[in-house]
Design an enzyme around this catalytic site. Structure first.
Site, PDB file in Angstrom:
ATOM      1  N   SER A  36       0.865  -1.195   0.000  1.00 33.00           N
ATOM      2  CA  SER A  36       0.000   0.000   0.000  1.00 33.00           C
ATOM      3  C   SER A  36       0.890   1.230   0.000  1.00 33.00           C
ATOM      4  CB  SER A  36      -0.865   0.020   1.263  1.00 33.00           C
ATOM      5  OG  SER A  36      -0.071   0.336   2.387  1.00 33.00           O
ATOM      6  N   ASP A  37       0.342   2.374  -0.313  1.00 26.02           N
ATOM      7  CA  ASP A  37       1.087   3.597  -0.048  1.00 26.02           C
ATOM      8  C   ASP A  37       0.925   3.889   1.450  1.00 26.02           C
ATOM      9  OD1 ASP A  37       2.575   5.903  -0.202  1.00 26.02           O
ATOM     10  OD2 ASP A  37       1.614   6.647  -2.006  1.00 26.02           O
TER      11      ASP A  37
END
Ligand code: NOJ
Length: 734
Positions: free
Chosen positions: A288-289
């Site tokens: 994920s960011d």
């Protein structure tokens, strides 16, 4: 990312022996927490430094005064699979704990933002892309890989390959521009440079494609904003860079913050599982960011953290960056049957396979000898030279009236503008590991070459203008070099702007300089295309020099003094005024193409065309194009054109091939770049450029995501930019 049978067997063996907690541990990315006084996660602190909320010195003070928790106990217990740090000694220590004290002795994958170089910072992507040089893109990426690995980093959050067409978005600086073909060449080369040299573990890292996907299409250029588009546009414009990079072997990817047609990319099963993993075949994992999973609650797509974690992992998101949602909730989600063990195993297999391919089980440490190469301001042999080459090739000459450039070493030069002397401003967004001793400001670059240089700061992107200094700057000299633009903190993440004209009093300063009657050379330092309508009309010379990295000043001086003729081109169109954004050359054909006539696709108060189009860039010489020929063979069209250096100095030209599908079942772009090549031409020399248009690349995706090749008439354009081209027509059958 090829594994031997023995390596595959080792991954399966580990997987079969892991507890659920250990599997979830692999899916957890940690960064050192700052304990006491400064309650901000490390990655946010890094962002604060890169986006300018705090200075590099403040960052270093915080880091040295704060106590940091490196999660040693969690690593020991197998609850951490990945760390985000850049200190080689610390990385060695943590790897040792993982390898010698955790039950299954699995190394950490150590990720960091090595975006356009680590110690040897080279130009930001939007600048480097303008070099139109596949070899250069690869060489700089390889240098970054070597430097990253020498600091214990084996996974880089790069390349950033978001297509961006709205320069209000601060992150246009980080990506290779507006065109899917150029950006795909850039993506492929970056993957080769980062990943292909697997002979020695010191030579390669795992790439992480970001931000997947369509982040650059955020509405109105406002960072983190919603995106919405047709399936056709997604596949034709925003996905090709990722497809190309996976074809080239990219190991991992990062999900973007934005929602796409209502589904955040962090929890989007279509983009993550169907397209990236099943269709393209990404071999490694998706992260994920930072904080991305938690933000799905704020997006209003998940009820709570656990629900966000369930949606993310089921969609195909394998690793959690910045939250502890996987760590805290996956056990319960598996036990309640909301997430199957198959989904967990798939994620963990991908993570372990990447670690195996990186050789981390056998070569996890950085040696003292390697560390020595970077002591103080030291750089390995050839690295500074390569950053200089990249910087020189990325400079774009936008205007040179009356041949004011090149300057002569005998001239008396007054340099103005606060940006000129600031060595800290040369590296650009997402650079943090440079040593200031290696950074060359424009002022220093010029002073090194020219005897008579006097400096007057006068004004910068912020603050007032010093009129007294300005008056002096505009007298007693042969020429004024005005260095203006944006601070590094004005582009990059969280740096969108509604007005992309020159900020502060800089335009006023330029007006006064022009009024003085002195010849003025304007050098721009910036991270995004600026709206330069007034400047283009009123200034005689404009040099776009972006943020070129540590050797910026040396490169700019070489161009200004004519030691090299500028050869960079624009990877992104420049508007006249901010209100023209988004603006890009390859827009779909309208029924009423913009023209002087009122009832066409135009503005009443601004031009309908870009001020400087994609592919544009002048030289100290001129090139003429002639004799365009298109030959059709079974699988490709071969396009040739004669290019002549018609000026008085040698130069390099980027010859660009565009096509237009004249009639198709969906509206197609007015032009699309399909190939380019660079020619070095001596004075008076003519060379024939040969370009290739592969028939398989002449199609497009429809709204079912199906690729179509439709017979018919095509226009083939060749020129030195996307606007001024020769044209031939060709009927093509597939
Ligand atoms: C947020 C940014 O969007 C991304 O580009 C970066 O890699 C991560 N934070 C990690 O620093």
């Amino acid at each position: 990312m090829k594994l031997t049978d023995a390596q595959k067997a080792k991954v399966e063996d580990l997987l079969s022996r892991m507890t659920l907690e250990e599997k979830i541990g692999q899916m957890n990315l940690e960064s050192p927490s700052i304990v006491g006084g400064f309650d901000v996660p490390f990655e946010e602190l890094i962002e604060m430094m890169t986006d300018g909320r705090i200075s590099k010195d403040e960052f270093e003070n915080i880091m040295s005064s704060a106590t940091r928790d490196f999660h040693e106990d969690d690593i020991r217990a197998g609850r951490v699979g990945s760390m985000m740090i850049d200190d080689p000694k610390k990385n060695n220590e943590l790897q040792k704990i993982a390898l010698e004290e955790s039950r299954l002795e699995i190394p950490l994958i150590i990720g960091f933002d090595v975006i356009h170089g680590f110690r040897s910072v080279y130009p930001i992507a939007i600048a480097e892309a303008g070099a139109f040089d596949r070899d250069l893109f690869e060489k700089t990426a390889h240098m970054a890989a070597v430097e990253a690995r020498a600091h214990g980093i084996n996974w880089t959050f790069a390349p950033m390959i978001d297509i961006a067409r709205d320069s209000r978005w601060g992150r246009v600086s980080e990506g290779p521009g507006e065109d899917p073909y150029l950006a795909s060449c850039f993506a492929r080369a970056k993957i080769r440079g980062l990943q292909n040299d697997t002979e020695s573990p010191e030579n390669y890292v795992a790439a992480c494609l970001k931000h997947y996907v369509a982040y650059g299409a955020c509405e109105s250029g406002r960072d983190y904003n919603t995106t919405s588009m047709s399936v056709s546009q997604l596949h034709n414009v925003y996905l090709p860079t990722f497809k190309a990079a996976v074809e080239e072997g990219a190991a991992t990817a990062m999900a973007s913050f934005n929602d796409l047609n209502g589904v955040p990319c962090t929890v989007n099963p279509y983009t993550l599982r169907t397209v990236l993993k099943d269709l393209y075949g990404l071999p490694g994992f998706v992260v994920s960011d930072a904080n991305g999973i938690k933000e799905c609650v704020t997006h209003g797509i998940a009820e709570d953290d656990a629900d966000a974690g369930r949606q993310a992992v089921n969609a195909g998101l394998d690793m959690d960056m910045g939250t502890h949602i996987y760590k805290d909730h996956l056990t319960e989600l598996v036990e309640s049957g909301k997430v199957t063990m198959d989904v967990i195993d798939d994620a963990v297999r991908r993570i372990l396979s990447t670690k195996m391919w990186l050789g981390l089980f056998d070569n996890p440490y950085v040696t003292e000898e390697t560390m020595k190469q970077y002591e103080g301001a030291n750089l390995p042999e050839g690295h500074a030279e390569l950053t200089l080459e990249a910087a020189e090739k990325s400079i774009v000459l936008l205007k040179n009236e009356n041949q004011i450039l090149p300057l002569k070493r005998s001239q008396k030069i007054n340099v103005v503008g606060a940006l000129a002397e600031n060595a800290k401003e040369v590296c650009g967004a997402w650079s943090m590991n440079w040593n200031e001793e290696n950074c060359v400001s424009i002022l220093d670059g010029l002073k090194k070459e020219v005897e008579d240089v006097t400096y007057y700061p006068c004004c910068g992107p912020e603050g007032e203008m010093n009129e007294e200094e300005l008056a002096k700057a505009a007298s007693d000299c042969d020429v004024v070099v005005a260095v203006v633009g944006e601070l590094v903190s004005m582009s990059g993440e969280a740096s969108s702007k509604a007005n992309i004209e020159l900020p502060g009093m800089q335009k006023e300063m330029l007006k006064k300089l022009i009024a003085s009657g002195k010849p003025v050379v304007t050098v721009l330092m910036n991270g995004r295309p600026l709206a330069l309508g007034w400047e283009a009309e009123n200034l005689p010379v404009i040099v776009e020099s972006w943020h070129l990295g540590i050797k910026m000043g040396t490169a700019v001086a070489a161009v200004l003094l004519g030691d090299i003729s500028p050869s960079g081109k624009l990877a992104s169109s420049f508007p006249s005024v901010s209100g023209q954004c988004p603006i890009y050359y390859n827009h779909p054909k309208t029924g009423r193409p913009g023209s002087k006539s009122k009832f066409t696709s135009r503005y009443l108060d601004a031009p309908f065309e870009a001020l400087y189009p994609f592919g544009y860039g002048l030289s100290y010489t001129t090139f003429t194009y002639d004799n365009l020929k298109v030959r059709e063979a079974e699988e490709e069209l071969t396009v040739t054109v004669d290019v002549r250096n018609a000026g008085a100095v040698a130069g390099t030209e980027t010859v660009q091939l565009y096509m237009q599908d004249v009639t198709a079942s969906l509206v197609r772009p007015v032009k699309e770049l399909k190939d380019f090549t660079k020619l070095d031409l001596d004075v008076g020399e003519t060379k024939t450029a040969t370009l290739t248009l592969k028939k398989k690349d002449m199609g497009f995706y429809d709204n079912d995501g199906k690729y179509l090749l439709e017979d018919g008439l095509f226009r083939i354009y060749v020129g030195g930019n996307s606007r001024d081209c020769l044209c031939e027509e060709a009927g093509v059958t597939f």
